[in-house]
Design a protein around this motif. Structure first.
Motif, PDB file in Angstrom:
ATOM      1  N   LEU A  39       0.823  -1.200   0.000  1.00 27.26           N
ATOM      2  CA  LEU A  39       0.000   0.000   0.000  1.00 27.26           C
ATOM      3  C   LEU A  39       0.864   1.260   0.000  1.00 27.26           C
ATOM      4  N   TRP A  63      -1.134   1.884  -4.850  1.00 20.66           N
ATOM      5  CA  TRP A  63      -0.366   0.777  -4.287  1.00 20.66           C
ATOM      6  C   TRP A  63       0.650   0.316  -5.325  1.00 20.66           C
ATOM      7  N   SER A  92      -3.208   0.024 -10.201  1.00 18.97           N
ATOM      8  CA  SER A  92      -3.170   1.255  -9.423  1.00 18.97           C
ATOM      9  C   SER A  92      -2.905   2.429 -10.376  1.00 18.97           C
ATOM     10  N   GLN A 107      -7.913  -1.908   2.034  1.00 17.91           N
ATOM     11  CA  GLN A 107      -7.081  -3.088   1.808  1.00 17.91           C
ATOM     12  C   GLN A 107      -7.144  -3.460   0.335  1.00 17.91           C
ATOM     13  N   SER A 121      -3.466  -7.620   1.279  1.00 21.65           N
ATOM     14  CA  SER A 121      -2.484  -6.696   1.834  1.00 21.65           C
ATOM     15  C   SER A 121      -2.786  -6.389   3.289  1.00 21.65           C
TER      16      SER A 121
END
Length: 236
Positions: A39, A63, A92, A107, A121
């Protein structure tokens, strides 16, 4: 004699032709689960500032792409209502519209078209502030032990509850806690039992074998409070 030898040779030939050939089976290499995503933003235990829109605003989640992943599930939990929204993205970053003035947890679940296995994650918290906000409530405590629905063993009729708290204003230094515990979930949820106060993130309570208990933690800073989810556990 020659005819006899010839018949034997023919028989051997026919037997060799009719015998089944063994087929070498090469085991398939199992697909690996994708790696866990790292993250990036919003950072953990942070405050996200928005503009003048006091109803909702866009939050960009970022992320580090994970090896082996072909898509990602972004799970966002409203920590006030304890409801989770899941959205899928190919990579991402991801932009999502959220209500302001609320604490959230997020998450990333890494997924792959090659396997049903996934990788989850860490969970990070942030507070999405609206216009004019200068002070923020502490994050609801994360209950760590016992976990929800867990069966536990107690030593000498005693069990240590553990949790973790954080505050977007002050961190952890000024936080205090009140723990509600009972065998009746409604009494805990409605705070109809006497709270046990503590400055630490642990509390040892008496329990009975075979009993089912429910617990919740109230977190306070100098100006405001928040409440955790209610967890239940059973004592062996």
């Amino acid at each position: 004699m020659r005819q006899y030898i010839a018949l034997i040779l023919v028989g051997i030939y026919l037997m060799s032709c009719s015998a089944k050939k063994e087929v070498e089976v090469v085991p398939a290499v199992p697909e690996k689960a994708p790696e866990v995503a790292e993250l990036s933003k919003p950072t953990n235990n942070s405050v996200c500032l928005v503009g003048g829109n006091t109803r909702a605003d866009e939050v960009q989640f970022t992320w580090v792409p994970a090896a082996g992943a072909t898509s990602y599930d972004l799970k966002i939990t409203n920590l006030k209502t304890n409801t989770t929204e899941t959205k899928s993205f190919p990579t991402s970053p991801a932009t999502v519209t959220l209500a302001t003035g609320l604490p959230y947890e997020w998450q990333i679940v890494s997924k792959s078209v090659k396997t049903a296995m996934t990788a989850s994650s860490a969970k990070w918290k942030f507070y999405l502030t609206g216009a004019g906000e200068v002070s923020y409530a502490p994050f609801p405590a994360s209950l760590t032990f016992p976990a929800s629905g867990q069966q536990v063993s107690a030593a000498s009729g005693q069990l240590k509850l553990t949790w973790s708290g954080s505050d977007p204003d002050t961190g952890n230094s000024l936080l205090s806690y009140e723990v509600f515990v009972d065998t009746d979930i409604a009494k805990v949820r409605n705070r109809e039992v006497a709270a046990q106060k503590t400055k630490s993130e642990t509390l040892t309570i008496p329990v009975k074998s075979g009993g089912t208990y429910f617990w919740m933690v109230k977190t306070s800073d100098a100006t405001s409070t928040s409440y955790s989810a209610v967890y239940g556990f059973r004592v062996n």
